[in-house]
Scaffold this motif. Structure first.
Motif, PDB file in Angstrom:
ATOM      1  N   SER A  30       0.826  -1.214   0.000  1.00  0.00           N
ATOM      2  CA  SER A  30       0.000   0.000   0.000  1.00  0.00           C
ATOM      3  C   SER A  30       0.862   1.267   0.000  1.00  0.00           C
ATOM      4  O   SER A  30       0.517   2.263  -0.645  1.00  0.00           O
ATOM      5  CB  SER A  30      -0.940  -0.004   1.209  1.00  0.00           C
ATOM      6  OG  SER A  30      -0.192  -0.030   2.418  1.00  0.00           O
ATOM      7  N   SER A  33       2.264   1.614  -3.485  1.00  0.00           N
ATOM      8  CA  SER A  33       1.170   1.992  -4.402  1.00  0.00           C
ATOM      9  C   SER A  33       0.876   3.486  -4.313  1.00  0.00           C
ATOM     10  O   SER A  33       0.580   4.145  -5.315  1.00  0.00           O
ATOM     11  CB  SER A  33      -0.087   1.183  -4.091  1.00  0.00           C
ATOM     12  OG  SER A  33       0.141  -0.173  -4.298  1.00  0.00           O
ATOM     13  N   TRP A  34       0.963   4.029  -3.081  1.00  0.00           N
ATOM     14  CA  TRP A  34       0.727   5.482  -2.922  1.00  0.00           C
ATOM     15  C   TRP A  34       1.756   6.273  -3.716  1.00  0.00           C
ATOM     16  O   TRP A  34       1.437   7.250  -4.375  1.00  0.00           O
ATOM     17  CB  TRP A  34       0.780   5.838  -1.439  1.00  0.00           C
ATOM     18  CG  TRP A  34       0.439   7.278  -1.172  1.00  0.00           C
ATOM     19  CD1 TRP A  34      -0.783   7.806  -0.963  1.00  0.00           C
ATOM     20  CD2 TRP A  34       1.368   8.370  -1.106  1.00  0.00           C
ATOM     21  NE1 TRP A  34      -0.707   9.155  -0.767  1.00  0.00           N
ATOM     22  CE2 TRP A  34       0.617   9.547  -0.855  1.00  0.00           C
ATOM     23  CE3 TRP A  34       2.740   8.487  -1.235  1.00  0.00           C
ATOM     24  CZ2 TRP A  34       1.192  10.797  -0.730  1.00  0.00           C
ATOM     25  CZ3 TRP A  34       3.321   9.742  -1.114  1.00  0.00           C
ATOM     26  CH2 TRP A  34       2.558  10.886  -0.862  1.00  0.00           C
ATOM     27  N   LEU A  36       3.510   5.238  -6.393  1.00  0.00           N
ATOM     28  CA  LEU A  36       3.304   5.017  -7.828  1.00  0.00           C
ATOM     29  C   LEU A  36       2.109   5.793  -8.348  1.00  0.00           C
ATOM     30  O   LEU A  36       2.062   6.168  -9.528  1.00  0.00           O
ATOM     31  CB  LEU A  36       3.121   3.525  -8.105  1.00  0.00           C
ATOM     32  CG  LEU A  36       4.308   2.620  -7.747  1.00  0.00           C
ATOM     33  CD1 LEU A  36       3.966   1.165  -8.013  1.00  0.00           C
ATOM     34  CD2 LEU A  36       5.553   3.034  -8.539  1.00  0.00           C
ATOM     35  N   ASN A  37       1.135   6.037  -7.483  1.00  0.00           N
ATOM     36  CA  ASN A  37      -0.071   6.749  -7.911  1.00  0.00           C
ATOM     37  C   ASN A  37       0.081   8.265  -7.871  1.00  0.00           C
ATOM     38  O   ASN A  37      -0.755   8.991  -8.411  1.00  0.00           O
ATOM     39  CB  ASN A  37      -1.263   6.349  -7.033  1.00  0.00           C
ATOM     40  CG  ASN A  37      -1.674   4.921  -7.273  1.00  0.00           C
ATOM     41  OD1 ASN A  37      -1.470   4.378  -8.355  1.00  0.00           O
ATOM     42  ND2 ASN A  37      -2.249   4.287  -6.261  1.00  0.00           N
ATOM     43  N   HIS A  38       1.166   8.776  -7.196  1.00  0.00           N
ATOM     44  CA  HIS A  38       1.301  10.222  -7.039  1.00  0.00           C
ATOM     45  C   HIS A  38       2.444  10.823  -7.851  1.00  0.00           C
ATOM     46  O   HIS A  38       2.647  12.035  -7.812  1.00  0.00           O
ATOM     47  CB  HIS A  38       1.485  10.577  -5.552  1.00  0.00           C
ATOM     48  CG  HIS A  38       0.217  10.480  -4.757  1.00  0.00           C
ATOM     49  ND1 HIS A  38      -0.334   9.267  -4.385  1.00  0.00           N
ATOM     50  CD2 HIS A  38      -0.625  11.437  -4.282  1.00  0.00           C
ATOM     51  CE1 HIS A  38      -1.443   9.474  -3.705  1.00  0.00           C
ATOM     52  NE2 HIS A  38      -1.648  10.783  -3.626  1.00  0.00           N
ATOM     53  N   SER A  40       4.869  10.726 -11.656  1.00  0.00           N
ATOM     54  CA  SER A  40       5.011  10.254 -13.029  1.00  0.00           C
ATOM     55  C   SER A  40       6.163   9.277 -13.113  1.00  0.00           C
ATOM     56  O   SER A  40       7.056   9.270 -12.264  1.00  0.00           O
ATOM     57  CB  SER A  40       5.251  11.442 -13.972  1.00  0.00           C
ATOM     58  OG  SER A  40       6.441  12.116 -13.610  1.00  0.00           O
ATOM     59  N   ASN A  41       6.162   8.449 -14.164  1.00  0.00           N
ATOM     60  CA  ASN A  41       7.139   7.368 -14.248  1.00  0.00           C
ATOM     61  C   ASN A  41       8.479   7.781 -14.841  1.00  0.00           C
ATOM     62  O   ASN A  41       9.269   6.933 -15.239  1.00  0.00           O
ATOM     63  CB  ASN A  41       6.563   6.204 -15.060  1.00  0.00           C
ATOM     64  CG  ASN A  41       6.152   6.644 -16.454  1.00  0.00           C
ATOM     65  OD1 ASN A  41       6.392   7.781 -16.848  1.00  0.00           O
ATOM     66  ND2 ASN A  41       5.511   5.737 -17.193  1.00  0.00           N
ATOM     67  N   GLN A  95       6.404  -4.837  -9.008  1.00  0.00           N
ATOM     68  CA  GLN A  95       5.272  -3.908  -8.925  1.00  0.00           C
ATOM     69  C   GLN A  95       5.605  -2.585  -9.615  1.00  0.00           C
ATOM     70  O   GLN A  95       4.771  -2.013 -10.320  1.00  0.00           O
ATOM     71  CB  GLN A  95       4.894  -3.667  -7.465  1.00  0.00           C
ATOM     72  CG  GLN A  95       3.642  -2.796  -7.291  1.00  0.00           C
ATOM     73  CD  GLN A  95       3.293  -2.612  -5.822  1.00  0.00           C
ATOM     74  OE1 GLN A  95       3.909  -3.209  -4.949  1.00  0.00           O
ATOM     75  NE2 GLN A  95       2.298  -1.797  -5.560  1.00  0.00           N
ATOM     76  N   CYS A  96       6.827  -2.088  -9.443  1.00  0.00           N
ATOM     77  CA  CYS A  96       7.239  -0.840 -10.103  1.00  0.00           C
ATOM     78  C   CYS A  96       7.302  -1.027 -11.611  1.00  0.00           C
ATOM     79  O   CYS A  96       6.889  -0.150 -12.379  1.00  0.00           O
ATOM     80  CB  CYS A  96       8.603  -0.396  -9.575  1.00  0.00           C
ATOM     81  SG  CYS A  96       8.591   0.094  -7.828  1.00  0.00           S
ATOM     82  N   ALA A  99       4.035  -0.815 -13.288  1.00  0.00           N
ATOM     83  CA  ALA A  99       3.560   0.570 -13.376  1.00  0.00           C
ATOM     84  C   ALA A  99       4.452   1.424 -14.281  1.00  0.00           C
ATOM     85  O   ALA A  99       4.291   2.637 -14.339  1.00  0.00           O
ATOM     86  CB  ALA A  99       3.478   1.175 -11.985  1.00  0.00           C
ATOM     87  N   GLY A 170      -2.016   3.181   2.683  1.00  0.00           N
ATOM     88  CA  GLY A 170      -2.157   3.840   1.388  1.00  0.00           C
ATOM     89  C   GLY A 170      -2.631   5.268   1.468  1.00  0.00           C
ATOM     90  O   GLY A 170      -3.043   5.846   0.453  1.00  0.00           O
TER      91      GLY A 170
END
Length: 778
Positions: A30, A33-34, A36-38, A40-41, A95-96, A99, A170
């Protein structure tokens, strides 16, 4: 934004995100994930983990298991711990990757997670860090401060220049904002004046396990602390962190050893600066002076850094070689995995092929078993055919001629024209034997029965029916007009009222049969069966007696049809006429139970079927369990409740007599059933009583003087006094028919066809009817 911006010598800025995570993916998913969601890659994720090996004690800036006795065992144990932790952290990298983020991992060894994170922040000069905020997984939306001791220590002691984001389940709980700029790197410190070199140095990221690296061969008494790390996989630039007490102790010890001092005093300031004060003169003499320690100190800091950097360069080369070996090993493992996968695929393919072969073998075995069954059935059918052929010959011989007798032969073309090429509009019946069509043939309305010519059984039934009906005539047997041999077709007289089954079920909305007509039909069936069972020299069993095979003419006179399953009975060793077969065919509800169990058919088999038909005409019920229902009604004196009311008001005495007749005939055991001959007089009396009460039908058959036409002899044309039934099925005055036979005639006076036999049967029912009529008409 969580960005780590470290200036390298060339100037470009690399943006990174440091995330402190536990070993297992389920515990840190979690938090990652926070991140990765906030973001840019285009930023690199640095997975950071503080590893605490079991039973560790501090030794010169690194840690060893307390129960290990040799460096080799220590390193082996550490390597196992490291590989296990690294395998766990690879799940975060996956996981990275999913994403679409670039990612690396850091494993830092410490005996405490909080202090390890604090030291990592200093070592890497982190500007931003993401970590967990709670000691467990409980989280509420109103939570605004950290809960775990680890988070509190990091918040309090980490470099003030680092911005820390605390996450729980998260969600962002709180942020510690930086209070001063980031710490400078080694290159920046090297370019500063010497007096400022005492400030803390920090390092870049270590991409391999430096806590297994020993530099004792380069610096006496030195074991590389965990604070010495390389900048990247492809860089030879290294820096030394003097904020660690272990590193400062190593540096001070090395300086004192090289200058010949045995004792020294090492002191530190709050900002990380340190001073060395020597307590004795140099072992080399009186070279030292009051200014010597300061000059020595300043001159050797750079030397120590140079030596350490050289050692780290060698370590980096070794690391590159090690990485190459690791890559080779990984490629070999991938090749091996590929070979294993191909082997498994081949094994699965072979297993599947083996299963298919086993299935085919089973199918072949089933086919062989089926072929054996078919051959056995064919053998039985051939035996049936031989028996049937023998029966046909006997039937023909019994008729006194070598052919079927005088009946017409029709062509297929005639039948096609008569039925509009067997149109569905002409179809009046269909069954397992084939189809029945109505047609107009040679100025006569006929019924054409088309049998299945490709079936051996159908052909046998065709031959059997022709043999029986072509040699026998009776008013209650359907008349065979002719055949079509090229199509296995039979041409019968057309009976417009269909079958008794159709009338009982009131097919097409036809009116119900009255009890008088039903009683008369019972008598007519009994008379027809008596005619068949008394056939000489061998009795004939109908074999499939049921309402569907009983047809009704325009005057509702019944006639037996469908003799395809009929059998000619032979005398057995016990002088009993039986026929044995394994081909049990017929309609189950009307079939003799003993025939079903033994395969033996006798005239008593027809008697059982006759009993079921009697009970059905009386009650209108379906044949299944009908005998038990009637027997129960008689026992409870409730027969009147199950009698078919649509037939009108049955005379109760006669209804009960018919019920008892049906039950006697439908006994389960064959020996308990009567024969038709013993029951005929009783049935005849019931039929006569019913005929007298059937006024409309009775009057319809009166001649001009009011005398029923069937009371007159076909030869004398007078009312008969002693009526007798001949083999042609017609009733004559006894004197007239005997004179006809005595004069040498062996044919019927009505049809001119050969008589099957010359025996005469008294018609007691008709005699009683004539006498009763004469009493009422003097």
């Amino acid at each position: 934004m969580l960005l780590e911006m470290n200036e390298s010598e060339s100037g470009p800025v690399e943006e990174k995100v440091y995330v402190a995570l536990p070993e297992r993916l389920k515990d840190g998913k979690s938090t990652l994930s926070w991140v990765l969601n906030h973001f840019s890659n285009d930023r690199k994720i640095i997975i950071t983990h503080v590893h605490i090996p079991p039973q560790m004690i501090p030794m010169m800036g690194t840690k060893f298991p307390a129960n290990q006795s040799s460096p080799h065992q220590v390193n082996s144990h550490r390597q196992e711990e490291y590989e296990k932790t690294e395998n766990y952290l690879n799940d975060y990298l996956v996981q990275c990757s999913k994403a679409k983020f670039r990612a690396e991992k850091i494993i830092f060894v410490s005996n405490d997670v909080a202090h390890g994170l604090v030291e990592l922040v200093s070592l890497h000069g982190m500007s931003n860090l993401v970590m967990g905020a709670a000691s467990d997984r409980r989280y509420s939306r109103g939570m605004s401060e950290v809960k775990s001791n680890t988070a509190k220590i990091v918040m309090e002691k980490a470099l003030p220049s680092c911005k820390i984001f605390f996450i729980c389940s998260g969600n962002l709980v709180c942020t510690r904002e930086p209070t001063r700029p980031p710490t400078r790197t080694l290159n920046q410190v090297a370019s500063m004046p010497m007096e400022r070199n005492r400030q803390n140095l920090f390092t870049r990221k270590l991409s391999f396990d430096m806590w297994n690296l020993h530099l004792g061969g380069m610096i006496p008494g030195f074991s590389a602390p965990s604070t010495i790390q390389s900048s990247s996989r492809n860089s030879d630039n290294y820096s030394i962190d003097f904020s660690s007490e272990a590193t400062r102790s190593v540096a001070a010890s090395s300086i004192a050893s090289e200058e010949g001092y045995s004792n020294y005093d090492l002191s530190f300031n709050r900002d990380g600066n340190f001073d060395i004060r020597f307590l004795h003169e140099s072992r080399l003499g009186s070279q030292g002076s009051t200014s010597a320690p300061e000059q020595f100190f300043q001159g050797n800091i750079a030397g120590i850094c140079t030596k350490l950097q050289a050692a780290l360069v060698d370590a980096a080369k070794y690391r590159v070689q090690l990485n190459e070996e690791i890559c080779k090993r990984e490629r070999a493992e991938m090749d091996l995995a590929s070979l294993i996968q191909k082997a498994e695929e081949m094994q699965n393919a072979l297993l599947k092929e083996k299963q298919e072969m086993e299935f085919l073998h089973k199918e072949i075995e089933r086919g062989k078993s089926r072929l054996d069954l078919l051959q056995e059935e064919n053998k039985k059918l051939q035996e049936e055919k031989n028996i049937a052929v023998k029966e046909l010959e006997e039937l023909r011989n019994g008729a006194g001629c070598g052919s079927y007798g005088a009946f017409s032969e029709f062509s297929l073309l005639e039948l096609q024209r008569a039925t509009d090429n067997f149109s569905d509009s002409h179809k009046i019946g269909e069954g397992g034997f084939g189809c029945v069509y109505k047609g107009f043939l040679r100025n006569t309305m006929v019924a054409i029965k088309m049998l299945h010519p490709e079936s051996l059984q159908g052909r046998l039934e065709f031959e059997r029916e022709v043999a029986i009906l072509s040699t026998m005539r009776h008013p209650n047997l359907v008349t065979l007009i002719g055949t079509c041999s090229e199509q296995s077709a039979l041409v019968y007289e057309y009976l417009p009222n269909g079958s008794l089954e159709d009338r009982l079920t009131r097919e097409g909305g036809t009116p119900p049969l009255t009890w008088q007509v039903r009683t008369r039909i019972i008598g007519e069936i009994c008379r027809a069966l008596l005619f068949l069972h008394l056939n000489n020299p061998n009795p004939i069993v109908h074999g499939d007696l049921k309402p569907a095979n009983i047809l009704l003419d325009a005057n509702l006179v019944s006639k037996l049809s469908d003799f395809g399953l009929s059998r000619l009975l032979m005398k057995s060793n016990t002088n009993t006429s039986v026929y044995r077969t394994e081909n049990l065919r017929g309609t189950f509800a009307y079939m003799d139970p003993e025939f079903l169990s033994s395969g033996e058919i006798t005239v008593k088999s027809d008697v059982y079927s006759f009993g079921i038909i009697v009970l059905r005409l009386l009650t209108g019920k379906l044949p299944v369990n009908i005998a038990a229902d009637v027997e129960g009604a008689i026992a409870t004196d409730s027969l009147h409740l199950i009698i078919d009311e649509s037939a009108g008001e049955w005379p109760f005495v006669q209804a009960k007599q018919l019920a008892n007749l049906g039950l006697r005939c439908a006994q389960m055991r064959r020996r308990k059933r009567p024969d038709m001959e013993s029951e005929w007089k009783f049935v005849e009396s019931l039929m006569m009583a019913a005929s007298l009460s059937e006024l409309p039908s009775f009057r319809s058959q009166l001649d001009d003087r009011g005398i029923p036409s069937y009371f007159r002899c076909p030869i004398f044309k007078k009312v008969m006094k002693d009526p007798h039934i001949a083999a042609d099925g017609y009733t004559y005055e006894a004197e007239a028919i005997k004179d006809w036979l005595d004069s040498g005639h062996k044919t019927s006076p009505m049809t001119n066809l050969p008589l099957v036999h010359l025996e005469l049967t008294p018609n007691h029912a008709l005699c009683s009817a004539i006498q009763e009529w004469l009493l009422g008409h003097p």
